[in-house]
Enzyme design. Structure first.
Site, short mmCIF file in Angstrom:
data_model
loop_
_atom_site.label_atom_id
_atom_site.label_comp_id
_atom_site.label_asym_id
_atom_site.label_seq_id
_atom_site.Cartn_x
_atom_site.Cartn_y
_atom_site.Cartn_z
N HIS A 156 30.27 -185.58 19.08
CA HIS A 156 31.38 -184.87 19.71
C HIS A 156 32.33 -185.84 20.40
O HIS A 156 33.55 -185.76 20.24
CB HIS A 156 30.78 -183.86 20.70
CG HIS A 156 31.79 -182.95 21.32
ND1 HIS A 156 31.48 -182.16 22.41
CD2 HIS A 156 33.08 -182.70 21.04
CE1 HIS A 156 32.54 -181.46 22.74
NE2 HIS A 156 33.53 -181.77 21.93
N GLU A 159 34.21 -187.71 17.82
CA GLU A 159 35.24 -186.86 17.22
C GLU A 159 36.51 -186.86 18.09
O GLU A 159 37.63 -186.93 17.60
CB GLU A 159 34.68 -185.45 17.05
CG GLU A 159 35.66 -184.40 16.58
CD GLU A 159 35.82 -183.29 17.61
OE1 GLU A 159 36.89 -183.24 18.24
OE2 GLU A 159 34.88 -182.49 17.79
N GLU A 234 37.07 -190.03 27.11
CA GLU A 234 36.67 -188.85 26.35
C GLU A 234 35.21 -188.48 26.58
O GLU A 234 34.86 -187.32 26.52
CB GLU A 234 36.94 -189.06 24.86
CG GLU A 234 38.39 -189.29 24.51
CD GLU A 234 39.29 -188.09 24.83
OE1 GLU A 234 38.84 -186.95 24.62
OE2 GLU A 234 40.44 -188.31 25.30
N GLU A 256 34.18 -180.40 29.16
CA GLU A 256 34.19 -179.35 28.13
C GLU A 256 32.79 -178.74 28.02
O GLU A 256 32.62 -177.53 28.00
CB GLU A 256 34.61 -179.96 26.78
CG GLU A 256 34.63 -178.95 25.65
CD GLU A 256 34.89 -179.59 24.28
OE1 GLU A 256 35.36 -180.75 24.23
OE2 GLU A 256 34.63 -178.92 23.27
N ARG A 721 35.02 -146.72 3.24
CA ARG A 721 35.07 -146.45 1.79
C ARG A 721 36.49 -146.37 1.27
O ARG A 721 36.77 -146.70 0.13
CB ARG A 721 34.32 -145.15 1.47
CG ARG A 721 32.80 -145.35 1.38
CD ARG A 721 32.05 -144.06 1.60
NE ARG A 721 32.52 -142.99 0.72
CZ ARG A 721 32.40 -141.70 1.00
NH1 ARG A 721 31.83 -141.32 2.14
NH2 ARG A 721 32.83 -140.80 0.15
ZN LIG Z 1 35.52 -181.16 22.26
#
Ligand SMILES: [Zn+2]
Length: 1096
Positions: A156, A159, A234, A256, A721
């Site tokens: 993560h 990323e 990060e 996060e 339906r």
């Molecule tokens: Zn993230």
């Protein structure tokens, strides 16, 4: 801002087949939706349960195409399959060879009218799927297998980090530069438990290849592996501003994930995944339950026993060396799968790739990243965990329980998968589905949690559970789940239910409505779910034949013969069953905070004076680096379009305004693949004020109570339906220049053109014949709504804060907050008691709402379909309108409600905060100019991104300007700070005054804004947007004028806007959704700045 309050269907597109059936709101993610303009939606490919996104917040036009529950009409899938194969540009074997690729296989996929070719890069083994068709919304995706070994969140953090500068693009965040200045229709990155995806999309070919190049360079040559600062920013780092202060943790991913771990539903989902797909060696405790110690990662067989996103407790254990090593190991072409899709030149795709791939030699990463199969358990297990709960709430009914099965060791064949997906829809897909209905009607819990099939990982899972359960009832819920499954296996399903599910699935396949999500990306996620495990990437795209075979089997053998053995084999007789119970713990949040504090105190105690001085210096160095802008020369390297690449006119939606039976009708002649989309809009002008908060439950009652002749189950099956789904919801917005808000009640539906009469008949039936007599069901609606609102308070506190501020600043905001904000939650709590005491009164109030809304006068009909269908359905519309009463009962009322203007802090148990501040800039005399969109986007992407996210450590910080009301609001998301963030907001005016932007930066900001304005829309969304513009009085001339103003925005506009925006600092209101601790210290620091409100 335009708002609708209703359950929003969450787009789950990551599973090959199960995904099709999930259009009906499965998870309780009711969100404020703004079809015409932006909404602060958290977008996620799979309901946010396991997949993490780099940019959790998307401020783009919400999917107007969604929200109608996915139910369907009969049609033959073969109609899709028999289209002749068009010819698409080819890549010859020779051309491919020359570029270093070999063609592995090639197929025409009739389901998506595409030619798909699988290539292999000869030198590295990198596989490339090249899909050619007529879709202008081109998609590129690069996917790597990234199995983590622990919960430090490496995949993560990586990323996030690779998008922070690369070899060719050495600026701080090329990703943000793309956000600012491209026409992307999709730009984000996802971390799954075992893979990482980097997708982009655009309709502009030049823009598309710019995006592709930035992403390729980022993945293979990121700066973050050389520069520890990105990892710190990060991932995590110690922050110490002054040696005399306390050390704290900072980091975007760190915060996060703190947010993720503050939501009980998320914690449950994570434990379920980790415990179900990992071979645990649990520790037996004296209270007789198995527990998960040390994050479960005790000798796992595979990668799923850990959290790829990162557990906030483990993230600080990650070292920079491990981080570098992970990139070296897995971010290699040999371990990559690349997807191209759309109408661009397939040779160009290979050419671009070869430039990158040729630089590498083959590596063993493809072998080392293999995901191992989890062996099925021989005995069921049970896990009990605590989750952080508020101190003041009633904790008696706050347990959660969920039963999970890992369905198989071996991959399933397509027909079995399809049948399981079908079974999932039959059991849980709609409110009428038996497993869902029986659980909810039992009264044992408030709402379902974590329920359904999931097949996006190597082995499929099924889970079902409830939240809002009392301790005494936990076992009863488990028993009820098991006995209901047994009963379903023994008795089978109702044939109408089977037919409704089948039509739902077929309609969905036919419509292929992915909302604002690019179709090519949805296909990629389906394909990759098999391809990533070295299985056939073509197979998941070809559903026609297995679906036909399944239908034939059901027709021949009966549905029971098909579904009962599945329930028995995969669920009832499957010993790999993991039951998870979660108990509320009011101490847990503060305990966790205390633990973190004590760790940090120890760290500090272990440091010498020199160490501390060095840490303070490093903190300062990082901040300086973060706050120093990139040089204009460096920024120039990030490719961008020119203004000359931008169309000078907005996209016009064909709109013909006429009338039927005296009612205004908007017709949009668009190709819709033989589907009719219709909206009927009623005015709320005669509704009594005190009935307003009942409107959302009125809507749910219409859908889920049934008529004199039809039970709600029958009614739902009929809708399933015969139509593609019907939904009802309220909608409110300010109208620029008017005191009166726009307040409407909308009925929305879709069907095959030949079924339009059924569609309008059913709409009429829902509106006029449903009886408000079922007290027990209404009681369930109330408790479900409470559960949903509480979940929203924890997970989307920024939305709650924004609604609250709007309610103080304008009438439309007040109305919306009454139907979906904190006031609504308070109303629900009172209502829960009233249902027992005065059901008669509530029932007659619901009738009164109906009488006040339904009327031909003031009603508007909106229809989107091809010209012939538009003409054909007129008769049905006429009949529908004829059946409506002429006028509403009750006289016109004036809407003038507001919440008192004051700073508020809403207390919830959380580790991270949501901080907002807002004011009305029209009150300063500011007149709307198109430049306002450019400026507010620029503020979000620079000032707020840099200060609130990058140096503040919050997951998100952004602003929103509602051009209808004039409200300008600042919001942060999963924010470790509170007052500090408010100070940043207050500095915005000065930021603008001090701003010096060169022409290139300005051009980028303009192009990015046009990208938002021109967001890609499927036909139903085009028709819907046009309706919204009509309701809010936005003309095409005005749109053209705004566009010109956007295109000619100058630095002078920024300076002028600074004066207007100062009103937020001077007279704005602040609302925070935050932890008790942070609110206390804020009120101490700023003499009771906030009025405190307890919410959970
Ligand atoms: Zn993230």
């Amino acid at each position: 801002m335009l708002r609708t309050v209703s359950c929003s269907a969450s787009l789950s597109c990551a599973s090959p087949f199960f995904r099709f059936f999930r259009q009906f709101p499965r998870s309780s993610t009711a969100a404020l939706r703004g079809p015409a303009r932006n909404l602060r939606r958290i977008s996620s490919p799979s309901a946010g349960r396991r997949v993490l996104l780099r940019r959790g917040l998307r401020v783009s036009s919400a999917a107007a195409g969604r929200g109608v529950n996915g139910q369907f009409s009969r049609l033959s899938v073969c109609a899709v399959a028999t289209q002749p194969a068009p010819s698409y540009p080819n890549v010859s074997q020779d051309e491919a060879e020359k570029l270093g690729f070999e063609k592995v296989s090639e197929e025409f996929i009739s389901e998506c009218k595409s030619k798909a070719t699988l290539f292999k890069h000869k030198k590295t083994g990198c596989e490339v799927m090249s899909v050619s068709n007529e879709d202008e919304n081109k998609v590129f995706g690069l996917v790597l297998r990234t199995p983590p070994k622990d919960s430090t969140g490496i995949p993560h953090i990586l990323e996030h980090s690779v998008l922070c500068g690369s070899r060719k693009y050495p600026v701080k965040e090329p990703f943000v530069e793309l956000l600012k200045g491209s026409l992307h229709t999709f730009l984000n990155a996802f971390t799954y438990p075992d893979r990482t995806c980097y997708p982009v999309a655009s309709t502009n070919t030049k823009d598309f290849y710019n995006l592709v190049d930035v992403y390729l360079d980022a993945v293979f040559f990121p700066k973050c592996v050389e520069d520890v600062h990105t990892f710190q920013q990060e991932g995590w780092h110690y922050e110490l501003n002054d040696p005399s202060e306390d050390i704290s943790y900072k980091g975007v991913v760190f915060n996060e994930m703190k947010g993720v771990y503050s939501q009980p539903d998320n914690i449950l989902g994570r434990i379920a995944q980790q415990a179900t797909i990992v071979d645990m060696k649990p520790i037996f405790l004296e209270n007789g339950v198995w527990t998960l110690l040390e994050n479960i990662a005790i000798s796992p067989d595979n990668t799923y026993g850990v959290d790829s996103g990162g557990d906030p407790k483990d993230i600080p254990k990650l070292t920079f060396e491990e981080f570098q090593e992970f990139h070296r190991k897995y971010y290699h072409p040999s371990n990559a799968r690349i997807w191209f899709y759309g109408d661009d030149d397939p040779v160009q795709r290979l050419r671009v790739l070869s430039e990158y791939l040729d630089m590498f030699e083959a590596s063993s990463s493809r072998d080392t990243s293999k995901i191992e199969t989890q062996k099925l358990f021989s005995e069921p297990i049970r896990i009990v965990e605590k989750y952080p709960a508020g101190r003041d709430g009633d904790l008696k009914k706050k347990n959660m329980v969920c039963v999970n099965w890992l369905l198989s060791e071996k991959p399933l064949d397509l027909q079995t998968q399809l049948a399981l997906g079908f079974l999932d829809h039959l059991m849980l897909g709609t409110p009428a589905s038996p497993l869902r209905k029986i659980l909810l009607e039992s009264g044992l819990g408030e709402a379902l949690v974590s329920s359904g099939m999931s097949d996006e990982l190597l082995q499929p899972q099924f889970s079902v559970g409830m939240k809002g359960v009392s301790q005494d009832n936990v076992q009863k819920v488990e028993e009820l789940i098991m006995s209901t499954l047994k009963k379903l296996a023994e008795e089978g399903f109702d044939s109408d239910a089977v037919e409704a599910s089948m039509n739902t699935i077929e309609f969905s396949l036919r419509e292929n409505n992915t909302g604002s999500f690019p179709r090519g990306l949805s296909l990629m996620l389906q394909s990759i779910a098999k391809w990533i495990y070295d299985m056939d990437p073509f197979e998941p795209l070809k559903y026609t034949e297995p679906l036909r075979a399944l239908k034939a089997r059901i027709a021949e053998e009966g549905s029971k013969a098909v579904f009962s053995p599945l329930i028995e084999q995969f669920i009832l007789n499957n010993s790999h069953r993991v039951t998870i119970e979660m108990q509320p713990d009011p101490e847990k949040a503060s305990q966790e905070e205390a633990e973190e504090k004590s760790i940090l105190e120890k760290v500090k105690a272990g440091m010498t004076e020199e160490d501390l001085a060095e840490l303070a210096r490093a903190t300062e160095e990082l901040r300086l680096k973060q706050e120093t802008p990139d040089s204009p020369e460096a920024l120039r390297c990030v490719p961008s379009l020119n203004l000359s690449d931008i169309p000078k006119e907005p996209t016009y939606v064909p709109t013909e305004i006429g009338d039927i039976n005296g009612v205004k009708v908007l017709r949009h002649d668009l190709f819709t693949n033989d589907i009719v989309y219709a909206e009927v809009v009623f005015d709320m002008g005669s509704l009594k004020h005190d009935l307003l908060p009942l409107v959302p439950l009125f809507c749910q009652s219409l859908m889920e109570m049934g008529t004199k002749d039809l039970s709600f189950v029958q009614l739902n099956q009929l809708i399933g339906r015969k139509t593609g789904g019907i939904s009802v919801y309220p909608l409110t917005s300010s109208v620029r220049g008017k005191a009166e808000p726009c307040s409407k009640f909308v009925v929305r539906g879709k069907s095959m053109a030949g079924r339009a009469e059924d569609l309008f008949n059913l709409m009429n039936c829902l509106l006029q014949e449903v009886q408000f007599t079922d007290q027990q069901r209404f009681k369930q609606f109330v408790s479900q709504s409470i559960a949903r609102m509480e979940n929203r308070l924890r997970g989307s506190g920024h939305g709650i804060a924004a609604a609250r501020m709007d309610a103080m600043l304008n009438v439309a905001g007040w109305m919306s907050e009454q139907m979906g904000g904190l006031s609504y939650l308070e109303f629900l709590h009172t209502l829960a008691k009233k249902v027992d005491e005065d059901w008669e009164g509530i029932s007659s109030s619901l009738e009164e709402i109906r009488r006040s809304l339904l009327a031909r006068n003031g009603c508007i009909v909106n229809m989107t379909a091809d010209g012939k269908s538009l003409t054909n359905i007129e008769k049905s519309v006429d009949k529908f309108l004829n059946l409506l009463p002429e006028t509403p009962s009750g006289g016109l009322v004036t809407w003038d409600g507001r919440l008192p203007l004051r700073n508020e802090a809403i207390v919830i148990p959380t580790q991270v905060n949501y901080v907002g501040k807002a004011g009305n800039i029209y009150s300063t005399g500011y007149e709307l100019d198109g430049s306002a969109y450019v400026i507010s986007k620029h503020i979000s992407n620079t000032w707020l991104w840099d200060r609130v996210r990058v140096s503040g450590g919050a997951y998100g910080g952004f602003c929103d300007f509602d051009s209808h009301s004039g409200v300008f609001s600042f919001l942060s998301y999963r924010d470790p700070n509170l007052l500090k963030t408010l100070d940043i907001y207050d500095g915005t005016g000065d930021f603008l005054r001090g701003l010096d932007v060169d022409q290139e930066t300005l051009t980028k900001a303009i192009i990015g804004t046009i990208g938002d304005v021109d967001s890609y829309q499927l036909p139903d969304a085009k028709g819907y947007s046009s309706l919204m513009r009509h309701l809010l009085g936005v003309t095409d001339e005005e749109r053209q004028r705004k566009r010109e103003e956007i295109l000619t925005t100058s630095l002078k506009d920024f300076k002028e806007f600074a004066e207007a925006i100062d009103v937020v600092r001077e007279k704005g209101v602040a609302v925070a959704v935050a932890s008790a601790e942070d609110i206390d210290s804020a009120n101490q620091a700023r003499s009771n700045f906030f009025e405190v409100k307890k919410a959970l």
